[in-house]
Design a protein around this motif. Structure first.
Motif, PDB file in Angstrom:
ATOM      1  N   TRP A  31     -31.441 -83.728  35.174  1.00  0.00           N
ATOM      2  CA  TRP A  31     -30.526 -84.396  35.292  1.00  0.00           C
ATOM      3  C   TRP A  31     -30.368 -85.722  34.481  1.00  0.00           C
ATOM      4  CZ3 TRP A  31     -25.856 -84.377  37.293  1.00  0.00           C
ATOM      5  CH2 TRP A  31     -25.551 -83.427  38.301  1.00  0.00           C
ATOM      6  N   GLN A  32     -31.601 -86.118  33.799  1.00  0.00           N
ATOM      7  CA  GLN A  32     -31.479 -87.073  33.064  1.00  0.00           C
ATOM      8  C   GLN A  32     -31.047 -86.506  31.700  1.00  0.00           C
ATOM      9  OE1 GLN A  32     -35.556 -88.523  32.849  1.00  0.00           O
ATOM     10  NE2 GLN A  32     -35.253 -90.050  31.369  1.00  0.00           N
ATOM     11  N   VAL A  33     -31.327 -85.500  31.158  1.00  0.00           N
ATOM     12  CA  VAL A  33     -30.841 -84.840  30.026  1.00  0.00           C
ATOM     13  C   VAL A  33     -29.194 -84.671  30.082  1.00  0.00           C
ATOM     14  CG1 VAL A  33     -30.711 -83.045  28.484  1.00  0.00           C
ATOM     15  CG2 VAL A  33     -32.775 -83.721  29.337  1.00  0.00           C
ATOM     16  N   THR A  34     -28.854 -84.206  31.319  1.00  0.00           N
ATOM     17  CA  THR A  34     -27.338 -84.218  31.549  1.00  0.00           C
ATOM     18  C   THR A  34     -26.732 -85.338  31.626  1.00  0.00           C
ATOM     19  OG1 THR A  34     -27.898 -82.248  32.965  1.00  0.00           O
ATOM     20  CG2 THR A  34     -25.842 -82.796  33.079  1.00  0.00           C
ATOM     21  N   LEU A  35     -27.114 -86.154  31.979  1.00  0.00           N
ATOM     22  CA  LEU A  35     -26.362 -87.504  32.017  1.00  0.00           C
ATOM     23  C   LEU A  35     -26.187 -88.028  30.818  1.00  0.00           C
ATOM     24  CD1 LEU A  35     -27.374 -89.204  35.441  1.00  0.00           C
ATOM     25  CD2 LEU A  35     -25.316 -88.377  35.048  1.00  0.00           C
ATOM     26  N   GLU A  36     -27.465 -88.013  30.007  1.00  0.00           N
ATOM     27  CA  GLU A  36     -27.484 -88.612  28.509  1.00  0.00           C
ATOM     28  C   GLU A  36     -26.075 -87.794  27.782  1.00  0.00           C
ATOM     29  OE1 GLU A  36     -29.109 -89.980  25.796  1.00  0.00           O
ATOM     30  OE2 GLU A  36     -30.123 -91.298  27.194  1.00  0.00           O
ATOM     31  N   GLY A  37     -26.368 -86.340  27.800  1.00  0.00           N
ATOM     32  CA  GLY A  37     -25.243 -85.651  27.167  1.00  0.00           C
ATOM     33  C   GLY A  37     -23.869 -86.132  27.462  1.00  0.00           C
ATOM     34  N   ARG A  38     -23.579 -85.977  28.971  1.00  0.00           N
ATOM     35  CA  ARG A  38     -22.268 -86.377  29.292  1.00  0.00           C
ATOM     36  C   ARG A  38     -21.830 -87.919  28.927  1.00  0.00           C
ATOM     37  NH1 ARG A  38     -22.387 -82.895  34.969  1.00  0.00           N
ATOM     38  NH2 ARG A  38     -22.783 -80.846  33.806  1.00  0.00           N
ATOM     39  N   ALA A  39     -22.896 -88.656  28.936  1.00  0.00           N
ATOM     40  CA  ALA A  39     -22.567 -90.018  28.469  1.00  0.00           C
ATOM     41  C   ALA A  39     -22.274 -89.935  27.127  1.00  0.00           C
ATOM     42  CB  ALA A  39     -23.766 -91.005  28.555  1.00  0.00           C
ATOM     43  N   GLY A  40     -22.937 -89.251  26.277  1.00  0.00           N
ATOM     44  CA  GLY A  40     -22.742 -89.133  24.943  1.00  0.00           C
ATOM     45  C   GLY A  40     -21.255 -88.633  24.334  1.00  0.00           C
ATOM     46  N   ALA A  41     -21.030 -87.539  25.323  1.00  0.00           N
ATOM     47  CA  ALA A  41     -19.635 -86.865  25.230  1.00  0.00           C
ATOM     48  C   ALA A  41     -18.544 -87.851  25.395  1.00  0.00           C
ATOM     49  CB  ALA A  41     -19.472 -85.674  26.014  1.00  0.00           C
ATOM     50  N   LEU A  42     -18.756 -88.388  26.497  1.00  0.00           N
ATOM     51  CA  LEU A  42     -17.508 -89.502  26.805  1.00  0.00           C
ATOM     52  C   LEU A  42     -17.599 -90.457  25.557  1.00  0.00           C
ATOM     53  CD1 LEU A  42     -18.635 -90.094  30.473  1.00  0.00           C
ATOM     54  CD2 LEU A  42     -16.406 -89.361  29.812  1.00  0.00           C
ATOM     55  N   CYS A  43     -18.623 -90.965  25.248  1.00  0.00           N
ATOM     56  CA  CYS A  43     -18.611 -92.045  24.168  1.00  0.00           C
ATOM     57  C   CYS A  43     -17.830 -91.370  22.746  1.00  0.00           C
ATOM     58  CB  CYS A  43     -20.400 -92.438  23.507  1.00  0.00           C
ATOM     59  SG  CYS A  43     -20.328 -93.851  22.770  1.00  0.00           S
ATOM     60  N   ALA A  44     -18.096 -90.143  22.340  1.00  0.00           N
ATOM     61  CA  ALA A  44     -17.693 -89.440  21.392  1.00  0.00           C
ATOM     62  C   ALA A  44     -16.105 -89.267  21.364  1.00  0.00           C
ATOM     63  CB  ALA A  44     -18.105 -88.070  21.078  1.00  0.00           C
ATOM     64  N   ILE A  45     -15.740 -89.226  22.661  1.00  0.00           N
ATOM     65  CA  ILE A  45     -14.177 -89.072  23.002  1.00  0.00           C
ATOM     66  C   ILE A  45     -13.534 -90.458  22.752  1.00  0.00           C
ATOM     67  CG2 ILE A  45     -12.314 -88.634  24.602  1.00  0.00           C
ATOM     68  CD1 ILE A  45     -13.781 -86.052  23.015  1.00  0.00           C
ATOM     69  N   LYS A  46     -14.333 -91.401  23.286  1.00  0.00           N
ATOM     70  CA  LYS A  46     -13.877 -92.887  23.387  1.00  0.00           C
ATOM     71  C   LYS A  46     -13.566 -93.156  21.769  1.00  0.00           C
ATOM     72  CE  LYS A  46     -15.851 -97.258  23.055  1.00  0.00           C
ATOM     73  NZ  LYS A  46     -17.086 -97.789  22.881  1.00  0.00           N
ATOM     74  N   SER A  47     -14.547 -92.759  20.815  1.00  0.00           N
ATOM     75  CA  SER A  47     -14.652 -93.151  19.541  1.00  0.00           C
ATOM     76  C   SER A  47     -13.384 -92.488  19.033  1.00  0.00           C
ATOM     77  CB  SER A  47     -15.843 -92.599  18.817  1.00  0.00           C
ATOM     78  OG  SER A  47     -15.787 -92.928  17.571  1.00  0.00           O
ATOM     79  N   PHE A  48     -13.246 -91.174  19.416  1.00  0.00           N
ATOM     80  CA  PHE A  48     -12.010 -90.341  18.941  1.00  0.00           C
ATOM     81  C   PHE A  48     -10.776 -91.270  19.119  1.00  0.00           C
ATOM     82  CE2 PHE A  48      -8.675 -87.192  19.833  1.00  0.00           C
ATOM     83  CZ  PHE A  48      -8.376 -86.760  18.863  1.00  0.00           C
ATOM     84  N   VAL A  49     -10.538 -91.518  20.376  1.00  0.00           N
ATOM     85  CA  VAL A  49      -9.427 -92.036  20.893  1.00  0.00           C
ATOM     86  C   VAL A  49      -9.145 -93.464  20.094  1.00  0.00           C
ATOM     87  CG1 VAL A  49      -8.126 -93.138  22.849  1.00  0.00           C
ATOM     88  CG2 VAL A  49      -9.438 -91.148  23.061  1.00  0.00           C
ATOM     89  N   SER A  50     -10.391 -94.239  19.745  1.00  0.00           N
ATOM     90  CA  SER A  50     -10.066 -95.612  19.361  1.00  0.00           C
ATOM     91  C   SER A  50      -9.764 -95.479  17.761  1.00  0.00           C
ATOM     92  CB  SER A  50     -11.073 -96.720  19.730  1.00  0.00           C
ATOM     93  OG  SER A  50     -12.227 -96.009  19.344  1.00  0.00           O
ATOM     94  N   HIS A  51     -10.536 -94.459  16.890  1.00  0.00           N
ATOM     95  CA  HIS A  51     -10.447 -94.650  15.555  1.00  0.00           C
ATOM     96  C   HIS A  51      -9.231 -93.343  15.113  1.00  0.00           C
ATOM     97  CE1 HIS A  51     -14.357 -96.053  16.166  1.00  0.00           C
ATOM     98  NE2 HIS A  51     -13.865 -96.980  15.278  1.00  0.00           N
ATOM     99  N   CYS A  52      -8.859 -92.613  15.868  1.00  0.00           N
ATOM    100  CA  CYS A  52      -7.937 -91.433  15.331  1.00  0.00           C
ATOM    101  C   CYS A  52      -6.803 -91.279  16.149  1.00  0.00           C
ATOM    102  CB  CYS A  52      -8.869 -90.000  15.686  1.00  0.00           C
ATOM    103  SG  CYS A  52     -10.174 -90.143  14.613  1.00  0.00           S
ATOM    104  N   GLY A  53      -6.188 -92.598  16.326  1.00  0.00           N
ATOM    105  CA  GLY A  53      -4.952 -92.838  17.123  1.00  0.00           C
ATOM    106  C   GLY A  53      -3.898 -91.875  16.779  1.00  0.00           C
ATOM    107  N   ASP A  54      -3.788 -91.464  15.270  1.00  0.00           N
ATOM    108  CA  ASP A  54      -2.637 -90.677  14.903  1.00  0.00           C
ATOM    109  C   ASP A  54      -2.764 -89.094  15.260  1.00  0.00           C
ATOM    110  OD1 ASP A  54      -2.416 -93.152  13.470  1.00  0.00           O
ATOM    111  OD2 ASP A  54      -2.820 -92.192  11.447  1.00  0.00           O
TER     112      ASP A  54
END
Length: 2045
Positions: free
Chosen positions: A608-631
């Motif tokens: 669960w620790q690894v899973t939560l890490e991974g999902r938090a990371g994925a959320l962060c990557a998508i957040k980064s995508f939405v804020s930096h690649c609006g186009d």
């Protein structure tokens, strides 16, 4: 108030005033008295001294307020220092008696305090004169202190400080007593007393040796105690004391101290540092207590002590200075780092403490190393830090190599070193970041091994060290972009190799992420391929995470971190990998909720620790995508993003149960997961997760009401929910200070960690909010709350109303159900989230909803308004205002106001009163202001009362702040309250004790608001206004004297407002002096206020401000501010020094703006001063060794000498005004140089004319001109261009470019034919050469190319051999770029090599264009007006330059064409994207096309022009030897050049190739010109038009255009648009030239078709020939399809714009209109002439019928121009427009169409009408006299007569009118008119067709003859009359020649007597005037010619008149004697006459 302005107090006036006015009156009188005493003579003062002393002492008893007592004391001291000192002892005794008095009542207190202040002031001013009285005085004061309250203690401390400063060493006997008293005050309850005591001790330590020797330890311990519970001001004062004392202890080794009485104990640096370290680590606790605490395990230093000690470190080092730090840096570094070493026995810290200590150590290093050292010393310091890192790493390696794993990781050493490493790495990063590219030598130095060290630490077992190392790499990459790609490669390679080490995986993934974060700071970017490598690696890590459980967590985190960081590179990089990212995102969550359930039952704690890490990371990557690649966020992509979201939200709801199952290891991962999900949802539009809003809302509510945090840390949540203005009333810590970095931790309270990188590794790639420092994310427990609060606002606004109501009720209950500290936490969170909700609703213009919604919100906010936390009350007041805004209902607002009124009336506790008073002030903030005067009156009444509540300063502060808000929102409605408010403000300013600084700050805000509201009214002269104004100024004066810096800042901004509204009434000199004194204040806000004010002042009166500052610096006896050396370098220099030291962005911006304004208004007048300033700043950079040896490259022998001696740095031995300025300051100085040159452009022309400048300088040595400083300009540009810093190199090259462009044409007076810049060619070459080395970044090389081309094109160097050096640089770069885009440097993004290639091609293009132009001009030597010599020189270069370019022209032309082709592809609209070549173009790659576009935009125009010129020069016919082969669309690389044909591509015929090229150039031009962007430069437009001109100069392209009519029309329409949208005359002229060429092309085409038709149908009848030309056989022209129509439109546009009278619509009638003719400007004339030329060409393009359609228009316009511009000019000249219109007329009239059968009759009619119009011009219309020029009109008539077929002009009516005009003109007295008339007649008389010429002859000859016969009676008097005669004679002679035989004799008979009458006999000849003599010669010569020609007639006349014969003979005889001398002169005169007439003919007849 005027009554107060006298030496003695005006007691009558004083006694008539009320109490408040009395205080004002006294204060004003004392202010005036202070100025007056200093200006009055000593004797006058002595006269009135007695009365004055009495008056002043009597004031002591009238209980003066704080500012008054200070002024009173000052005046007494000044009075005694100027007057006699007899009575001073009495005064002192009197004061002492007042102090001894037993009266303890509050009313008597002000008198006592005033006496204390007076004593201090007297001793300070008079010092030792007062002899031995001081022991009693000091004793008395100290005794009084025992019973004094805080105000008394405060004033006594300050008074003792003054006594000590006045007496100096004489006060030794009482040092110990003072010391003892101050010790007790230093730990006083009142903070103000602590500050005063610190100031007193600071004064004491100047003389009291024991403080920094025997008692040093106790002083230090005392200071540590004083820091406990201190505020910011105390920390500033006490740290200054402690730092100074400790510095003194070290400096005091000097013999001076040893010679004094005590033997001083030596103190070593180690001991001092040990002392400070003790304070830092153990605080103020003694040894015994500390050890006891340690046993209990509770030892933690309070944060305020640690922060205080940190500031003391900085003061200590700053006092010792930069040079000391340089020497002792190693020792200092190891000590500061040891402060965070965990191996320190006294520093067993928690993680939270360690983070705070690290901050403090970083601050110490940043403030000392960053602030005190110059760049060289910083590089040395960086080496020391590296050394330290290396040592720590060695220890680390030793431990790590220990085999036993258990001992390894648990070892104390790892923990011990980690924080030291973090601090060292962060400082190294900061150092390199601030050094920028000047740090290059440091990184190149292999012995330091910076990169190796940092990269090796990336493997450290501690995560914080790995992050710090990654951040350090980030800083290195930002500072030195050339290291970015190599570092990235290196880290990626290590990451791939060491995939199985957990430390390496995290360490290197951090490093890669940090480096990717650096890319956005490096404009040159990274190669595009890196994205792919990183993406592949990330995928690999994610996929292999499951393989090895030891690594799975690390790999998962690393994989997502890389993807998230990759997103910051923006759409261009991400686009290609988007599909893979979305796939990974989809896979990371289960597909359906059911799967989630099974998952839950399956895992264990670790998975669960690894899973939560991974999902938090994925959320962060998508957040980064939405804020930096609006186009990239299209609908489609959003659809792909959404599916995993429901699952993510479901997991959120399950987290609590998972936590229960698996326990605490999951706590942090689950908090992080929550936070990531919240952050992502905040960014996404709420519509995307509509379905699960309620679920999210429930989770949020749970988070907010059941937090993990035990302490209410309001400061991380609330400030952004409060209004900026309201934060000012809270602790000053919330405001910006220089110590913000360490002070932040005090805001959060002891139990909470301040932000640090290890709390959120993902923030390593984000841009830091506060500038350039390390990102400081808060711990997850805090940041999850702040995300939840933000998200709550969004979600709550989008759920249904019932749901919303429910949740608000629930939140309200949750507050009620908790108790104590817990309740505070919950209340804080709930109020924050509701506040966030209201703010969101208001921002999205929403509404709160139904009425029942108001109750819970109101209850929540009300509760918070009465909360004990001031910050919460502030936020609640803002929410209160937002609530009123979102309900937006007047009645509800009134209810809210009433609630506050009721509370304020009833409540007695300070909390409620402060909260509700602020609520009243904020209520109308968002409602557009207060509109009800009744409400205003109630508010003002209540706030007046509260603000006078002296028992609670807090209530006063809040009430006054609220009042200032109300003044703001009431606006003009407040006028009625202005006076009472102002007197309230003044009263409080004069009475509130200075210890309550916050009340004074609020008063300042009130005054500021009031001044703003009164605004320009303050300029008025009425009594009421001037009273208001005086009170405002008085208030400002009181605040300026306040000891608190923030109050002084308020005073300055109030004066700034006053200066804006009523500039005449603000005393500029005193304001400027106040600004100069505070320029280097330790308080950031005060410095900001100073600069904001300065910036405003210099916009209007820069010179005055500058003068006042210098005067002040010269007058003041002690230096104003130790840092700002105004006396030496003026205010400007002081500002530059400040700019160099300052780190605050806003302040730096203001300094630059201020300097720019000063430069704009003063640089021209103070030229030498400004240039010297810039030069000093730039020359200071020359401490690097590279500059001295400019050029060690061995070239030819001759070159070596001059290049090496270009610059040697002179050391004059005097100290430099600027020590080691930073590179940013030097860049600013270089920019200033360019600005100065631009300013001089608009000033006197002598700035750019050396001869004139030298002459004017001789006339008055004060004159100063830029051209005289040329050497300095070149030297500055050179120093900058050869620096280490890339930014400075760019600025230097820009400066060089400006200098070349401005000075290239200035001739050198001493060497004619040479220019002034020529002597600097060696410098220019030496400055350019370094920019072409291989390691130079492309942007510098690109700039250098521009300079090269400018230098070659400027024509400064005429000798080809000299030119070759610079030319060689361009040749080398051409060779470099020929390899194509593939082989250029891989350090930067591909678009960087595009930039470099295009810069080189553009530079060559510019050179080629110039070479061709010179070659052309040289071929037409008419244009060169220079002397022979220069032509001689020019000739070498004109062809020579072309020869230089010729060698490379083949290569160049290919590259140019390739670049143009790229440009054409790139400018295609987006819908053609699919057709573009996949691999990109010749010089860009497909992926980087967006970035490349910009570079193409800046260079295409010149390349286009050059290509067009090259194609023209080949005439489109010479095929290149290796032409036809290569297909143009391939990149031009050496390989493709040879293999084109073999690759099987069809070979194009030359014709096709040319057509392609032609269309390429044409297409690019039309595309650009038809939609000119607003940013299109003039240069590009001109270059584009010139390219078209060049293209149409050759027959082949002309035939293309001629044969394709649509193309021509298209071009014309485009040009029409250019003319309409661009006003520049040069562009319009160039456009017209192209139009003319298009018309020529059309003419050629028509001619060609007619010719070929005639050849083909030669046998056929003429009748059947088809009609060629426009209008065919109908004569109709179709708009849009007709070339002629388009041309007419365009010409009309030009003509009407220049001569609006031509527009019949405008003038109302098409007829002649009486307007005065006008002269056009030179540009206007040129344009009109060009348009007329085009018009006259048009008939030739038409068929006969077509020509009939357009003729009326053409004639109307041509004659219109003639009519409107026929101005009389002196000397009978014709204006250029008239000449053009006559020329055009002639062209039209002689058109073949006029004679063509089909159009003959129509033309004849039209031409007659035109002639009539010309004739009508003459006749005055409706009685107005017209001032048309007769000559112009006559010439027009003549043109008609001579150029048309006779039947046009021979109609009797017209002919008669024409002849009339001539007759009339002959009668005009103006001689020039007569001359011209004769000349025109001559041409008519000579016309071969008698039908035309005879009527004129018949009508006019008789009058001409009469005129000539008169001459005998009236002799000519000047040359013009002589010329008239000669012209008349010529006319007659011509007649004789034309006449038929039978009439000839009569004519000769008329002519001879006239000629003979001009002759003189020999006597007369001697005495005749030169004019008569010339006439005589002229006549004689003519007679000599006529005699032989018509001998028979001649003889008969002679025979019949003997008188004539005699006269003739006498003349001939007289002539023979002087014939040798006369003939040449007479010929000469004759020629002059002829020349003028010939000229006229060539013009248009």
């Amino acid at each position: 108030m005027e009554l107060a302005h006298s030496l003695l107090l005006n007691e009558e006036a004083y006694n008539q005033l009320g109490d408040v006015q009395k205080a004002e009156f006294i204060f004003d009188w004392l202010r005036y008295l202070e100025k007056l005493l200093l200006a009055t003579s000593r004797s006058d003062v002595r006269e009135k001294q007695k009365t004055l002393v009495e008056q002043l002492l009597s004031l002591l008893n009238s209980s003066p307020g704080p500012p008054t007592r200070k002024l009173l004391a000052k005046n007494l001291a000044i009075l005694y220092s100027i007057g006699d000192t007899f009575s001073v002892y009495e005064t002192i005794d009197k004061c002492n008696d007042l102090i001894r008095s037993k009266d303890d009542s509050p009313s008597y207190l002000p008198t006592k305090l005033a006496a204390v202040v007076c004593l201090g002031s007297l001793y300070k001013k008079l010092g030792r004169i007062l002899g031995n009285t001081f022991t009693d005085t000091v004793g008395n004061i100290l005794k009084a202190m025992k019973s004094a309250e805080s105000q008394g203690r405060y004033e006594i401390m300050l008074s003792l400080q003054n006594i000590l400063s006045g007496l100096g060493a004489a006060a030794t006997p009482c040092y110990r007593d003072v010391y003892k008293a101050a010790r007790s005050c230093l730990t006083d309850r009142s903070m103000a007393v602590r500050c005063a005591a610190a100031k007193c001790l600071l004064e004491l330590q100047n003389e009291a040796v024991f403080m920094w020797s025997t008692d040093l330890d106790s002083v230090a311990t005392l200071c540590f105690k004083s820091f406990e519970g201190s505020n910011y001001d105390v920390r500033i004062s006490v740290s200054k004391l402690l730092g100074t004392v400790l510095a003194k202890a070290i400096i005091s080794k000097h013999p001076g101290a040893a010679a004094s009485r005590q033997s001083v104990r030596r103190v070593s640096l180690e001991e001092v540092l040990e002392l400070l370290g003790t304070g830092f680590l153990r605080g103020s606790s003694g040894f015994l207590r500390a050890s006891g605490d340690m046993l209990k395990g509770t030892s933690s230093v309070s944060r305020d002590v640690r922060v205080g000690v940190t500031q003391a470190y900085v003061v200590f080092v700053s006092t010792l200075g930069g040079a000391w730090l340089e020497k002792n840096f190693a020792a200092f570094l190891s000590h500061t780092l040891s402060l965070v070493s965990q191996s320190h026995p006294k520093a067993a810290q928690t993680q939270i403490d360690a983070v705070c200590s690290r901050r403090c150590v970083s601050f110490i290093l940043r403030a000392t190393v960053g602030g005190l050292l110059g760049e060289k010393a910083q590089i040395a310091a960086a080496k020391d830090i590296c050394q330290a890192i290396w040592k720590l790493k060695k220890v680390m390696d030793a431990v790590m190599s220990d085999g036993n794993l258990e001992t390894r990781l648990g070892s104390a050493d790892v923990a011990a070193s980690q924080h030291m490493l973090v601090c060292a790495l962060q400082e190294l990063g900061n150092l390199i970041h601030s050094l920028g590219t000047t740090a290059a030598p440091l990184l190149q130095d292999s012995s330091a091994g910076v990169l190796d060290n940092v990269i090796s630490v990336t493997l450290h077992p501690s995560i914080s060290v790995r992050l710090a190392a990654a951040w350090c790499l980030h800083c290195i990459a930002v500072a030195l972009p050339s290291y970015l790609t190599p570092l990235l490669d290196r880290c990626l390679e290590r990451l791939t190799v060491l995939k199985s080490s957990p430390e390496a995986v995290t360490g290197f993934s951090f490093a890669v992420a940090a480096l990717l974060g650096a890319v956005k700071h490096c404009p040159l970017g990274i190669p595009h391929g890196k994205g792919k490598i990183i993406m592949t690696l990330a995928e690999d890590l994610l996929c292999s995470a499951a393989q090895n459980s030891r690594l799975s967590a690390q790999r998962t985190q690393a994989g997502w971190l890389l993807i998230a960081a990759l997103m910051t590179l923006g759409p261009a990089f991400v686009n290609h990998h988007l599909a893979r990212v979305l796939l990974l995102w989809k896979c990371v969550f289960p597909v359906s909720p059911k799967d989630l359930g099974t998952e839950k039952s399956r895992g264990d704690s670790f998975t669960w620790q690894v899973t939560l890490e991974g999902r938090a990371g994925a959320l962060c990557a998508i957040k980064s995508f939405v804020s930096h690649c609006g186009d990239l966020l299209t609908e489609e992509v959003i659809q792909h993003l959404l599916p995993p979201l429901p699952c993510a939200v479901d997991l959120l709801t399950l987290l609590s149960s998972i936590l229960k199952t698996y326990g605490s290891p999951l706590k942090t991962p689950s908090v992080v997961y929550r936070q990531r999900l919240y952050e992502l949802l905040i960014l996404l539009p709420p519509e995307t997760y509509e379905g699960y809003l309620c679920a999210v809302l429930r989770e949020l509510a749970a988070d907010l009401t059941a937090p993990d945090i035990q302490v209410a840390a309001s400061t991380f949540l609330l400030p952004r929910l409060c209004h900026q203005d309201d934060l000012l009333i809270l602790s000053p810590l919330l405001q910006d200070t220089d110590h913000r970095f360490i002070e932040e931790q005090l805001l959060l309270g002891n139990g909470i960690a301040c932000g640090s990188l290890e709390y959120d590794p993902y923030s390593i790639y984000e841009k830091d909010v506060e500038g350039d420092s390390v990102p400081k994310p808060l711990p997850p427990t805090l940041s999850v709350i702040s995300s939840a609060v933000k998200l709550f606002g969004v979600v709550c606004a989008h759920v249904g109303e019932a749901q919303r109501l429910l949740i608000l009720e629930q939140l309200l209950d949750s507050i009620k159900h908790t108790k104590g500290a817990r309740q505070q936490v919950v209340q804080l969170h709930v109020v924050s989230s509701v506040s966030s909700f209201l703010k969101y609703v208001a921002g999205s213009k929403g509404h709160l909803g139904p009425e029942e919604m108001r109750r819970p919100v109101l209850a929540l906010v009300m509760g918070a308004l009465e909360s004990p936390s001031p910050l919460l009350r502030c936020a609640a007041a803002e929410a209160w205002a937002r609530l009123a805004q979102v309900v937006d209902d007047g009645a509800f607002t009134a209810v809210l106001a009433q609630v506050s009124f009721d509370k304020l009336k009833s409540a007695r506790d300070a909390v409620t009163r402060t909260g509700h008073s602020l609520a009243l002030g904020s209520l109308h903030r968002y409602l557009g202001g207060i509109s009800s005067s009744q409400h205003l009156n109630s508010c003002v009444g209540i706030l007046y009362t509260l603000s006078q509540d002296s028992t609670s300063p807090d209530v006063q502060t809040w009430a006054l702040h609220s009042l200032s808000l109300i003044i703001d929102s009431a606006g003009p409605l407040y006028y009625t309250h202005a006076e009472p408010t102002l007197s309230l403000i003044i009263m409080l300013l004069l009475n509130v004790p200075p210890t309550h600084a916050e009340v004074h700050q609020s008063l300042g805000r009130c005054l500021n608001a009031l001044i703003t509201t009164l605004g320009p009214e303050l300029q008025g002269n009425s009594t009421s206004v001037s009273t208001l104004r005086t009170s405002c100024l008085l208030g400002c004066a009181v605040m300026q004297d306040n000891p608190d810096c923030l109050v002084q800042a308020q005073a300055i901004s109030c004066l700034q407002q006053l200066h804006m509204f009523a500039p005449r009434h603000v005393n500029l000199s005193s304001l400027v002096s106040c600004l100069c004194v505070n320029l280097c204040s330790p308080y950031l806000l005060l410095r900001r206020a100073v600069l904001a004010c300065l910036r405003q002042l210099v916009q209007r009166e820069a010179a005055e401000v500058s003068e006042h500052a210098v005067m002040l610096a010269k007058d003041s006896r002690e230096e104003l501010t130790p840092d700002a050396n105004i006396r030496e370098v003026g205010l400007e220099g002081a500002l530059l020094t400040l700019l160099d030291k300052e780190t605050d962005g806003r302040l730096c911006h203001d300094i630059k703006e201020t300097l720019n304004h000063m430069l704009t208004s003063m640089a021209v007048d103070k030229l030498s001063f400004w240039l010297k300033l810039c030069k000093d700043v730039l020359a200071a950079s020359a401490d690097f060794p590279t500059v001295t040896c400019v050029d060690t490259m061995q070239e030819e022998e001759g070159d070596k000498g001059d290049d090496a001696s270009v610059l040697t740095i002179r050391n004059d031995g005097r100290p430099h005004p600027f020590t080691n300025p930073r590179w940013a300051t030097r860049v600013f100085a270089a920019e200033c140089v360019c600005r100065i040159i631009n300013q001089c452009e608009n000033a006197h022309s002598a700035h750019f004319d050396i001869a004139l400048a030298q002459e004017m300088k001789k006339r008055d040595s004060r004159n100063d001109f830029l051209v005289l400083h040329l050497g300095d300009l070149i030297r500055m540009a050179f120093m900058a261009a050869t620096d280490h810093s890339d930014q400075l190199r760019l600025s230097g090259l820009e400066t060089l470019l400006v200098v070349i462009r401005r000075f290239a044409t200035i001739p050198e007076p001493e060497f004619p034919g040479h220019v002034i810049l020529e002597q600097y060619q060696a410098n220019v070459g030496a400055a350019l050469r370094p920019a072409f080395t291989s390691e130079t970044p492309p942007d510098v090389t690109a700039k250098a190319c521009q300079v090269c081309s400018a230098w070659i094109a400027s024509g400064v160097v005429s000798d080809l051999n000299d030119l070759r050096r610079v030319h060689q640089l361009l040749v080398a770069s051409l060779t470099k770029i020929q390899v194509g885009k593939e082989a250029l440097s891989h350090l930067y993004n591909e678009s960087a090599s595009t930039m470099e290639i295009l810069a080189v091609l553009k530079a060559w293009a510019e050179v080629y264009i110039i070479a061709v132009e010179r070659h052309k001009n040289h071929k037409q030597p008419l244009k060169t007006t220079c002397s022979e010599e220069s032509v001689g020189n020019g000739s070498i270069s004109s062809d020579g330059l072309l020869d230089l370019v010729h060698a490379d022209l083949g290569t160049l032309s290919r590259l140019w064409l390739a670049a143009l082709q790229d440009f054409a592809l790139l400018t295609l609209p987006s819908e053609f994207a699919s057709q573009l070549p996949v691999e990109g173009g010749a010089f860009y790659t497909a992926e980087t096309s967006e970035n490349a576009k910009l570079h193409y935009y800046s260079s295409w125009a010149f390349i286009l022009h050059a290509t067009a010129l090259w194609l023209t020069s080949t005439g489109f016919v010479v095929a290149d030897p290796d032409e036809g082969a290569p297909n143009l669309s391939r990149p031009v690389t050496p390989t493709s050049m040879c293999q084109g044909s073999s690759s099987g591509a069809p070979v194009k015929s030359p014709e096709d190739v040319y057509t392609e090229r032609f269309h390429l150039i044409l297409g690019i031009s039309v595309e650009f010109l038809c939609s000119l962007r607003s940013d299109a430069t003039m240069e590009s437009i001109t270059a584009c038009l010139h390219a078209l001109q060049a293209l149409l100069d050759v027959p082949w392209p002309r035939s293309k255009i001629g044969s394709d009519q649509d193309l021509g029309i298209e071009l014309l329409n485009v040009l029409h648009r250019v003319i309409l949208t661009r006003e520049s005359p040069s562009i319009q002229l160039a456009s017209l030239e192209v139009v003319r060429q298009i018309i020529c092309a059309a003419q050629e085409h028509v001619k060609e078709k007619r010719r070929s038709a005639e050849v083909d149908d030669g046998a056929a009848e003429k009748e059947t020939l088809p009609e060629f030309g426009e209008g065919k056989d109908t004569g109709g022209l179709v708009p849009g399809k007709s070339l002629v129509f388009a041309t007419l439109e365009l010409c009309v546009c030009i003509l009407v714009r220049q001569l609006p009278e031509l527009n019949p619509k405008l003038t109302g009638s098409p007829g002649v209109k009486a307007t005065k003719p006008q002269m056009l400007s030179e540009d206007g004339s040129r344009l009109v002439s060009a348009a007329l030329v085009i018009l006259s060409e048009l008939p030739a393009v038409c068929s006969p019928e077509g020509s009939i359609s357009i003729l009326p228009t053409i004639l109307y316009l041509t004659i219109g121009v003639l009519r409107e511009t026929a101005v009389k000019l002196p000397g009978g000249q014709l204006s250029s427009t008239v000449a053009a219109s006559l020329q055009a007329l002639k062209g039209i009239l002689s058109s073949p169409m006029a004679r063509a059968e089909k159009s003959h009759t129509a033309w004849t009619d039209l031409l007659r009408s035109a002639l009539t119009t010309v004739l009508d011009c003459w006749d005055p219309v409706a009685g107005t006299h017209q001032e048309l020029d007769e000559v112009s009109l006559l010439t027009a008539i003549t043109v008609f007569t001579l150029s048309t077929s006779p039947e046009v002009t021979t109609i009797p009516c017209l002919q008669k009118r024409c002849i009339e005009k001539f007759k009339a003109t002959l009668e005009i007295k103006d001689p020039m008119v007569q001359i011209k008339t004769y000349q025109l007649l001559l041409s008519i008389f000579q016309y071969p067709n008698p039908a035309v010429s005879y009527p004129y002859i018949y009508s006019l000859v008789s009058s001409i003859v009469e005129k000539l016969q008169e001459i005998d009676k009236r002799k000519p008097e000047d040359t013009t009359e002589l010329q008239i005669l000669q012209e008349g004679i010529k006319v007659l002679e011509a007649l004789v020649a034309i006449a038929e035989e039978q009439h000839r004799s009569q004519l000769v008979a008329c002519l001879l007597p006239i000629l003979i009458s001009f002759l003189l006999d020999e006597n007369a000849l001697g005495s005749a005037t030169s004019i008569m003599r010339n006439l005589h010669d002229f006549a004689l010569q003519n007679l000599m010619q006529i005699g032989p020609q018509y001998s028979s007639v001649f003889k008969s006349v002679m025979a019949s008149s003997p008188a004539l014969k005699a006269r003739l003979e006498a003349a001939i005889k007289g002539n023979q004697e002087s014939v040798k001398l006369k003939i040449p002169t007479s010929k000469h005169t004759k020629n002059s006459g002829k020349n003028s007439s010939i000229q006229l003919k060539t013009n248009f007849l």
